[in-house]
Design a protein around this motif. Structure first.
Motif, PDB file in Angstrom:
ATOM      1  N   LEU A   1      18.664  37.908 -19.561  1.00  0.00           N
ATOM      2  CA  LEU A   1      19.980  37.569 -20.087  1.00  0.00           C
ATOM      3  C   LEU A   1      19.845  36.403 -21.052  1.00  0.00           C
ATOM      4  O   LEU A   1      19.296  35.361 -20.694  1.00  0.00           O
ATOM      5  CB  LEU A   1      20.935  37.202 -18.940  1.00  0.00           C
ATOM      6  CG  LEU A   1      22.318  36.655 -19.332  1.00  0.00           C
ATOM      7  CD1 LEU A   1      23.107  37.662 -20.143  1.00  0.00           C
ATOM      8  CD2 LEU A   1      23.104  36.221 -18.093  1.00  0.00           C
ATOM      9  N   ASP A   2      20.322  36.591 -22.267  1.00  0.00           N
ATOM     10  CA  ASP A   2      20.476  35.513 -23.247  1.00  0.00           C
ATOM     11  C   ASP A   2      21.961  35.466 -23.563  1.00  0.00           C
ATOM     12  O   ASP A   2      22.459  36.177 -24.444  1.00  0.00           O
ATOM     13  CB  ASP A   2      19.650  35.807 -24.503  1.00  0.00           C
ATOM     14  CG  ASP A   2      19.673  34.657 -25.509  1.00  0.00           C
ATOM     15  OD1 ASP A   2      20.332  33.637 -25.234  1.00  0.00           O
ATOM     16  OD2 ASP A   2      19.035  34.782 -26.575  1.00  0.00           O
ATOM     17  N   SER A   3      22.699  34.652 -22.802  1.00  0.00           N
ATOM     18  CA  SER A   3      24.164  34.699 -22.841  1.00  0.00           C
ATOM     19  C   SER A   3      24.763  33.932 -24.007  1.00  0.00           C
ATOM     20  O   SER A   3      25.943  34.112 -24.309  1.00  0.00           O
ATOM     21  CB  SER A   3      24.732  34.159 -21.522  1.00  0.00           C
ATOM     22  OG  SER A   3      24.337  32.805 -21.326  1.00  0.00           O
ATOM     23  N   ASN A   4      23.986  33.078 -24.667  1.00  0.00           N
ATOM     24  CA  ASN A   4      24.492  32.312 -25.808  1.00  0.00           C
ATOM     25  C   ASN A   4      23.911  32.920 -27.075  1.00  0.00           C
ATOM     26  O   ASN A   4      22.978  32.385 -27.676  1.00  0.00           O
ATOM     27  CB  ASN A   4      24.111  30.841 -25.677  1.00  0.00           C
ATOM     28  CG  ASN A   4      24.938  29.949 -26.589  1.00  0.00           C
ATOM     29  OD1 ASN A   4      25.868  30.410 -27.246  1.00  0.00           O
ATOM     30  ND2 ASN A   4      24.607  28.668 -26.629  1.00  0.00           N
ATOM     31  N   ALA A   5      24.472  34.061 -27.464  1.00  0.00           N
ATOM     32  CA  ALA A   5      23.822  34.850 -28.516  1.00  0.00           C
ATOM     33  C   ALA A   5      24.847  35.531 -29.409  1.00  0.00           C
ATOM     34  O   ALA A   5      25.941  35.901 -28.979  1.00  0.00           O
ATOM     35  CB  ALA A   5      22.908  35.908 -27.895  1.00  0.00           C
ATOM     36  N   HIS A   6      24.451  35.682 -30.665  1.00  0.00           N
ATOM     37  CA  HIS A   6      25.086  36.588 -31.616  1.00  0.00           C
ATOM     38  C   HIS A   6      23.957  37.329 -32.321  1.00  0.00           C
ATOM     39  O   HIS A   6      22.867  36.782 -32.502  1.00  0.00           O
ATOM     40  CB  HIS A   6      25.920  35.842 -32.658  1.00  0.00           C
ATOM     41  CG  HIS A   6      27.090  35.113 -32.086  1.00  0.00           C
ATOM     42  ND1 HIS A   6      27.040  33.771 -31.729  1.00  0.00           N
ATOM     43  CD2 HIS A   6      28.344  35.531 -31.789  1.00  0.00           C
ATOM     44  CE1 HIS A   6      28.213  33.404 -31.252  1.00  0.00           C
ATOM     45  NE2 HIS A   6      29.035  34.444 -31.267  1.00  0.00           N
TER      46      HIS A   6
ATOM     47  N   GLY B   1      27.330  40.293 -29.609  1.00  0.00           N
ATOM     48  CA  GLY B   1      28.265  40.593 -30.685  1.00  0.00           C
ATOM     49  C   GLY B   1      27.798  40.041 -32.020  1.00  0.00           C
ATOM     50  O   GLY B   1      27.023  39.085 -32.094  1.00  0.00           O
ATOM     51  N   ILE B   2      28.294  40.650 -33.082  1.00  0.00           N
ATOM     52  CA  ILE B   2      28.034  40.148 -34.432  1.00  0.00           C
ATOM     53  C   ILE B   2      28.656  38.761 -34.605  1.00  0.00           C
ATOM     54  O   ILE B   2      28.031  37.837 -35.135  1.00  0.00           O
ATOM     55  CB  ILE B   2      28.595  41.131 -35.479  1.00  0.00           C
ATOM     56  CG1 ILE B   2      27.746  42.416 -35.527  1.00  0.00           C
ATOM     57  CG2 ILE B   2      28.682  40.477 -36.858  1.00  0.00           C
ATOM     58  CD1 ILE B   2      26.381  42.262 -36.155  1.00  0.00           C
ATOM     59  N   SER B   3      29.896  38.590 -34.145  1.00  0.00           N
ATOM     60  CA  SER B   3      30.578  37.315 -34.366  1.00  0.00           C
ATOM     61  C   SER B   3      31.493  36.902 -33.221  1.00  0.00           C
ATOM     62  O   SER B   3      32.004  35.779 -33.230  1.00  0.00           O
ATOM     63  CB  SER B   3      31.417  37.386 -35.645  1.00  0.00           C
ATOM     64  OG  SER B   3      32.435  38.371 -35.518  1.00  0.00           O
ATOM     65  N   SER B   4      31.729  37.772 -32.259  1.00  0.00           N
ATOM     66  CA  SER B   4      32.674  37.468 -31.185  1.00  0.00           C
ATOM     67  C   SER B   4      32.106  36.404 -30.254  1.00  0.00           C
ATOM     68  O   SER B   4      30.888  36.312 -30.069  1.00  0.00           O
ATOM     69  CB  SER B   4      33.000  38.736 -30.405  1.00  0.00           C
ATOM     70  OG  SER B   4      33.533  39.717 -31.276  1.00  0.00           O
TER      71      SER B   4
ATOM     72  N   SER C   1      24.016  49.445 -25.317  1.00  0.00           N
ATOM     73  CA  SER C   1      25.372  49.050 -24.971  1.00  0.00           C
ATOM     74  C   SER C   1      25.756  47.763 -25.670  1.00  0.00           C
ATOM     75  O   SER C   1      24.922  47.085 -26.270  1.00  0.00           O
ATOM     76  CB  SER C   1      25.481  48.892 -23.447  1.00  0.00           C
ATOM     77  OG  SER C   1      26.803  48.635 -23.055  1.00  0.00           O
ATOM     78  N   GLY C   2      27.060  47.427 -25.580  1.00  0.00           N
ATOM     79  CA  GLY C   2      27.579  46.212 -26.185  1.00  0.00           C
ATOM     80  C   GLY C   2      28.620  45.565 -25.298  1.00  0.00           C
ATOM     81  O   GLY C   2      28.483  45.508 -24.093  1.00  0.00           O
ATOM     82  N   ASP C   3      29.674  45.036 -25.891  1.00  0.00           N
ATOM     83  CA  ASP C   3      30.895  44.566 -25.229  1.00  0.00           C
ATOM     84  C   ASP C   3      30.779  43.201 -24.562  1.00  0.00           C
ATOM     85  O   ASP C   3      31.739  42.436 -24.570  1.00  0.00           O
ATOM     86  CB  ASP C   3      31.384  45.599 -24.211  1.00  0.00           C
ATOM     87  CG  ASP C   3      32.714  45.204 -23.575  1.00  0.00           C
ATOM     88  OD1 ASP C   3      33.679  44.953 -24.331  1.00  0.00           O
ATOM     89  OD2 ASP C   3      32.793  45.130 -22.343  1.00  0.00           O
ATOM     90  N   TYR C   4      29.649  42.838 -23.953  1.00  0.00           N
ATOM     91  CA  TYR C   4      29.571  41.623 -23.151  1.00  0.00           C
ATOM     92  C   TYR C   4      29.182  40.377 -23.939  1.00  0.00           C
ATOM     93  O   TYR C   4      29.080  39.298 -23.368  1.00  0.00           O
ATOM     94  CB  TYR C   4      28.587  41.827 -21.997  1.00  0.00           C
ATOM     95  CG  TYR C   4      29.215  42.434 -20.753  1.00  0.00           C
ATOM     96  CD1 TYR C   4      30.372  43.187 -20.826  1.00  0.00           C
ATOM     97  CD2 TYR C   4      28.632  42.255 -19.504  1.00  0.00           C
ATOM     98  CE1 TYR C   4      30.938  43.754 -19.700  1.00  0.00           C
ATOM     99  CE2 TYR C   4      29.195  42.816 -18.359  1.00  0.00           C
ATOM    100  CZ  TYR C   4      30.345  43.565 -18.466  1.00  0.00           C
ATOM    101  OH  TYR C   4      30.909  44.118 -17.342  1.00  0.00           O
ATOM    102  N   HIS C   5      28.911  40.508 -25.246  1.00  0.00           N
ATOM    103  CA  HIS C   5      28.640  39.359 -26.110  1.00  0.00           C
ATOM    104  C   HIS C   5      27.415  38.575 -25.628  1.00  0.00           C
ATOM    105  O   HIS C   5      27.416  37.342 -25.605  1.00  0.00           O
ATOM    106  CB  HIS C   5      29.854  38.441 -26.206  1.00  0.00           C
ATOM    107  CG  HIS C   5      31.122  39.121 -26.611  1.00  0.00           C
ATOM    108  ND1 HIS C   5      32.331  38.461 -26.685  1.00  0.00           N
ATOM    109  CD2 HIS C   5      31.386  40.401 -26.967  1.00  0.00           C
ATOM    110  CE1 HIS C   5      33.272  39.311 -27.061  1.00  0.00           C
ATOM    111  NE2 HIS C   5      32.719  40.505 -27.238  1.00  0.00           N
ATOM    112  N   ALA C   6      26.373  39.299 -25.258  1.00  0.00           N
ATOM    113  CA  ALA C   6      25.126  38.695 -24.799  1.00  0.00           C
ATOM    114  C   ALA C   6      24.004  39.698 -25.002  1.00  0.00           C
ATOM    115  O   ALA C   6      24.240  40.911 -25.039  1.00  0.00           O
ATOM    116  CB  ALA C   6      25.218  38.308 -23.324  1.00  0.00           C
TER     117      ALA C   6
END
Length: 708
Positions: A633-638, A559-562, A528-533
């Motif tokens: 959870l790694d919430s500060n991620a790209h 996300g790649i860049s979001s 899955s994606g969407d949550y930018h983490a």
């Protein structure tokens, strides 16, 4: 031709021009097409080339060609004219063993894009391809790979990624993926890229006020009047535009696809796509937008968005294969006349029956399934086109004003509709000292997939005989909550961290997990994606059951860049010193992502870790039911994810490239950390297990051994 005259039919048919099907056969090296007289400098391919949806004997190829203004002597080609070109496919990079060389035509009706389905190829084989227009070609060639034969039993390796906002950051993660793959041993190279949506962001100016845009999309040809920074709109609406026409959506794809790192990835790997909301409109549901208040019907935009996606994404739709005898429902884009009209009444699946809503949705169908030998069946869903309206309407937001996040109780009750309380739903909804009439008291149960897609999904999962079943799931299913009820004397309820994903449709998710469990369907993993983490965990059948059981595993890629999830949480916490302690910890001048700790382990754990400056003390107050099933959870991620499927286990590596505010160039963004997990295979009916995380590079907080 009922309803159309011949001229109208030809006009609509032209919108699907540029689609070809050709068969491969060995060819001599000498070209049968005479190019000796063609002078270069008349055409170029500004969006590169791509391949998609590989099959054992076929693959879709794509490019877009444009005339160059002020080229060589002679009349300048017009953008209104068709352009003749041809494609070559070879078994070697030197193009000495051609298997395809065919003439094509790029029409202005398809914005000079070309989609070519090449069949007759050999299974499990790397091919190279290129396009020519006159004497012009791209400065690089394409590389693609067919799927293995249906009975092949060998490991499979693929990447999964999402969310590439052009203005919010650079695409160095793509270059990292390409460079890592070039450096890898042949047996360790990835075979395809699974793109989980938000390929474009339809809203320009979508950059927080306290950040500088990485680059700009530029004005849309026909877009909305830019919203002025008058203080009445949130930052993501101020100063930007939304697309209104096909020309606007085409402009977005053409701009995004000029990025060299994205072009490099599309040239090296075949892509398999689904979409999320931003290919059409933020928080999309059916043919409806959500920009102001509860939004409005937007059928003309949905039709334009569908056509642009079809033109720029090389997806196999009408020719998609069946899975285990279950017929594919996918269908190519079909033009139609349409207008923005009221939606009318919904049916039992919340599908609004207004003719133009249905026409917009039926203009293209993208849910489908592919096999990769006997190791992998890939089930791809569309979680935007058929979902019921969101439960968090303006009326419900007003009712729950003061709740930090959408309350779980309210969301679940509204989602259940008339089935709540065993078929006796309450007439009133109450929160605090406020009360309103229950707006979903007579509504059917909420749906994320819609009835037909859900039936197809269940049938495909049941029919699958592969070792692993990967669900290409554009929005996360893992529970992410904030357990405010654990705070004494606060008088608050547990709430969801967002309801635009499966958390807004908890009843149907429970139904699907129960189906997998009761039908004894094992080895199901949601990507899955969407949550930018970067997120990982197990999917429970019922997250709120006293004794939980689990039906599947989920990995969510950043996300790649979001903008990263942590950035949004940190920005939201600036107005509350109390909540800010749950989001960040200041340590020796560094900001630690305490938000990871809070969401996975509970609010008390996050707060106590901050107040005591000790993760170990905070862990003593861990609430295992805070976010049921969530492990990491790694919430500060790209970055992106890499999945490796073997008979005995699945291995997943989540790659975090960190900051994307600067262009890293040809070296690609360096990997800040790589987070590795293992999933042993499990029999249907059993609970899956998730092993990890293990880190290469600096672990994220609070997983560092030396954390405060």
């Amino acid at each position: 031709m009922s309803g159309f005259d011949r001229r109208e039919f030809l006009k609509l048919f032209a919108a699907t021009a540029g689609c070809f099907a050709i068969s491969a056969s060995p060819l001599p090296f000498a070209s049968r097409l005479n190019r000796a007289h063609a002078e270069p400098g008349r055409y170029h391919f500004p969006q590169g080339l791509a391949s998609g949806d590989p099959q054992p004997n076929a693959v879709m190829l794509w490019t877009r060609v444009e005339p160059l203004a002020g080229g060589t002597d002679g009349p300048t080609p017009s953008a209104r004219d068709s352009i003749d070109l041809f494609v070559q496919v070879s078994e070697d990079e030197a193009f000495s063993r051609l298997v395809v060389e065919r003439a094509l035509r790029a029409s202005p009706e398809a914005d000079h894009t070309v989609r070519v389905l090449v069949d007759g190829l050999r299974p499990d084989t790397i091919y190279f391809y290129r396009f020519f227009a006159g004497g012009d070609t791209l400065p690089f060639i394409g590389r693609t790979r067919t799927a293995p034969p249906r009975d092949a039993r060998r490991p499979v390796r693929f990447a999964f990624l999402c969310c590439q906002n052009y203005e919010q950051g650079y695409y160095g993660a793509y270059r990292r993926l390409v460079n890592d793959d070039i450096a890898a041993r042949p047996e360790d190279r990835i075979e395809f890229v699974l793109h989980l949506g938000d390929f474009i962001y339809e809203h320009t100016g979508d950059v927080p006020e306290d950040e500088t845009p990485a680059r700009l999309v530029g004005p849309l040809p026909d877009g909305s009047t830019p919203w002025e920074p008058d203080g009445t709109h949130p930052w993501w609406q101020r100063g930007g535009q939304i697309p209104l026409t096909l020309a606007d959506y085409r402009h977005l794809y053409k701009t995004y696809l000029t990025d060299p790192d994205l072009q490099a990835a599309r040239a090296r790997f075949p892509f398999i796509h689904t979409w999320d909301d931003h290919e059409f409109t933020n928080d999309a549901w059916q043919a409806h937008d959500t920009y102001f208040g509860d939004g409005a019907p937007a059928q003309t935009r949905k039709l334009a968005a569908n056509q642009a996606w079809f033109e720029f994404v090389p997806a196999l739709l009408s020719d998609a294969p069946d899975l285990g005898g279950i017929k594919s429902e996918a269908a190519d884009f079909r033009p139609t006349r349409i207008s923005d009209t009221p939606f009318g009444e919904p049916d039992e699946n919340h599908l609004f029956q207004g003719a133009d809503n249905l026409k917009a949705l039926r203009s293209m169908t993208i849910y489908r399934a592919f096999s990769w030998g006997s190791m992998l069946d890939l089930v791809i869903t569309d979680l935007r086109s058929y979902r019921s309206p969101p439960v968090m309407t303006e009326e419900i937001k007003a009712l729950t004003k003061g709740a930090p996040v959408p309350p779980v109780r309210i969301v679940k009750l509204l989602d259940q509709g008339r089935t709540a309380a065993n078929g006796a739903p309450p007439e009133k909804l109450a929160y605090g000292d406020r009360e309103i009439a229950n707006p979903r008291r007579n509504a059917p149960h909420g749906t994320h997939m819609g009835g037909p897609q859900k039936a197809w999904f269940k049938a495909a999962m049941k029919a699958s005989k592969a070792r692993w079943r990967i669900w290409a799931n554009s929005v996360p299913a893992l529970a992410m909550r904030l357990d405010f009820s654990s705070l004494p004397f606060a008088g608050l309820e547990d709430g969801y961290v967002g309801t635009d994903g499966w958390q807004g449709y908890p009843g149907e998710l429970r139904e699907l997990m129960d189906f997998l469990k009761s039908e004894k369907i094992g080895n199901v993993v949601s990507c899955s994606g969407d949550y930018h983490a970067h997120i990982a965990g197990r999917l429970p059948v019922d997250p709120d059951a006293e004794a939980r059981s689990y039906a599947a595993i989920e990995f969510v890629t950043a996300g790649i860049s979001s903008g990263a999830m942590f950035g949004g949480a940190e920005r939201s916490s600036r107005q509350s010193a109390f909540f800010r302690r749950a989001v960040i910890i200041e340590e020796n001048g560094k900001t630690l992502e305490n938000f990871n700790n809070t969401v996975v382990n509970g609010l008390r754990t996050g707060l106590i870790a901050n107040y005591t400056n000790s993760v170990k003390i905070g862990a003593m107050f861990r609430n295992e039911r805070a976010s049921p099933g969530l492990s990491f959870l790694d919430s500060n991620a790209h970055g992106f994810g890499i999945a490796s499927l073997m008979a005995e286990e699945m291995r997943v590596e989540l790659v975090n490239v960190g900051d994307v505010s600067r262009d890293p160039g040809l070296e690609g963004a360096p990997a800040l950390r790589r987070i590795r997990f293992r999933v042993p295979g499990w029999q249907g009916g059993e609970d899956p297990t998730l092993q990890g995380p293990e880190f290469e590079g600096e672990p994220s907080f609070p997983y560092r051994p030396e954390s405060v």
